[in-house]
Design a protein around this motif. Structure first.
Motif, short mmCIF file in Angstrom:
data_model
loop_
_atom_site.label_atom_id
_atom_site.label_comp_id
_atom_site.label_asym_id
_atom_site.label_seq_id
_atom_site.Cartn_x
_atom_site.Cartn_y
_atom_site.Cartn_z
N THR A 173 49.93 -78.63 59.48
CA THR A 173 48.66 -78.79 58.77
C THR A 173 47.95 -77.46 58.62
O THR A 173 47.43 -77.13 57.55
CB THR A 173 47.75 -79.80 59.51
N TYR A 193 37.77 -72.32 56.12
CA TYR A 193 39.06 -71.94 56.70
C TYR A 193 38.90 -71.61 58.18
O TYR A 193 39.69 -72.06 59.01
CB TYR A 193 39.62 -70.74 55.92
N GLU A 198 45.92 -69.52 48.20
CA GLU A 198 46.01 -69.83 46.77
C GLU A 198 44.62 -69.87 46.14
O GLU A 198 44.40 -69.34 45.04
CB GLU A 198 46.72 -71.17 46.56
N SER A 199 43.67 -70.49 46.82
CA SER A 199 42.30 -70.57 46.31
C SER A 199 41.68 -69.19 46.23
O SER A 199 41.00 -68.85 45.24
CB SER A 199 41.44 -71.47 47.20
N GLU A 248 46.84 -73.12 51.16
CA GLU A 248 45.83 -73.57 50.21
C GLU A 248 44.69 -72.56 50.13
O GLU A 248 44.20 -72.25 49.04
CB GLU A 248 45.29 -74.94 50.63
N GLU A 284 49.67 -75.42 55.98
CA GLU A 284 49.32 -75.92 54.66
C GLU A 284 47.93 -75.48 54.26
O GLU A 284 47.69 -75.08 53.11
CB GLU A 284 49.43 -77.45 54.63
N MET A 285 47.00 -75.53 55.22
CA MET A 285 45.63 -75.12 54.94
C MET A 285 45.56 -73.61 54.66
O MET A 285 44.83 -73.17 53.77
CB MET A 285 44.71 -75.49 56.11
#
Length: 103
Positions: A19, A91, A29-30, A26, A22-23
């Motif tokens: 997890t 984050y 990417e953001s 993300e 993945e965060m």
């Protein structure tokens, strides 16, 4: 029973690590998207179209519109900066949560 507990803990840690990864992906990417968007906006703001000079009749209106344009640029920059800070805070909070759960 102890082995089952250890296995359960190991599986939970693996899920939390997945997890977190993945965060992190993300988030990256953001962040890249925000940077790309900011660069695009910056390029657009820097590009001055070639226009034919025309006599300006209403200097007051031109000054007002110029000031409004500058204000909008500042607001846009502040908005992008705010979003990046919010994303960074989110984050960090996620990382802290995962660290707490891993302990």
């Amino acid at each position: 029973m102890q082995a089952d507990l250890e296995e359960s803990k190991t599986q939970e840690n693996a899920k939390l690590r997945t997890t977190l990864q993945e965060m992190q992906l993300e988030f990256q990417e953001s962040k890249a998207l925000l940077i790309k968007e900011r660069e695009s906006i910056k390029k657009e703001a820097e590009q001055v179209p070639t226009i034919q000079e025309v006599p300006v009749i209403d200097n007051e209106l031109v000054n007002k519109l110029t000031a409004e344009n500058e204000m909008l640029k500042v607001k846009l920059f502040m908005h992008c900066y705010f979003l990046l800070n919010e994303l960074s805070s989110w984050y960090r909070a996620c990382q802290m949560t995962v660290c707490v759960l891993l302990l």
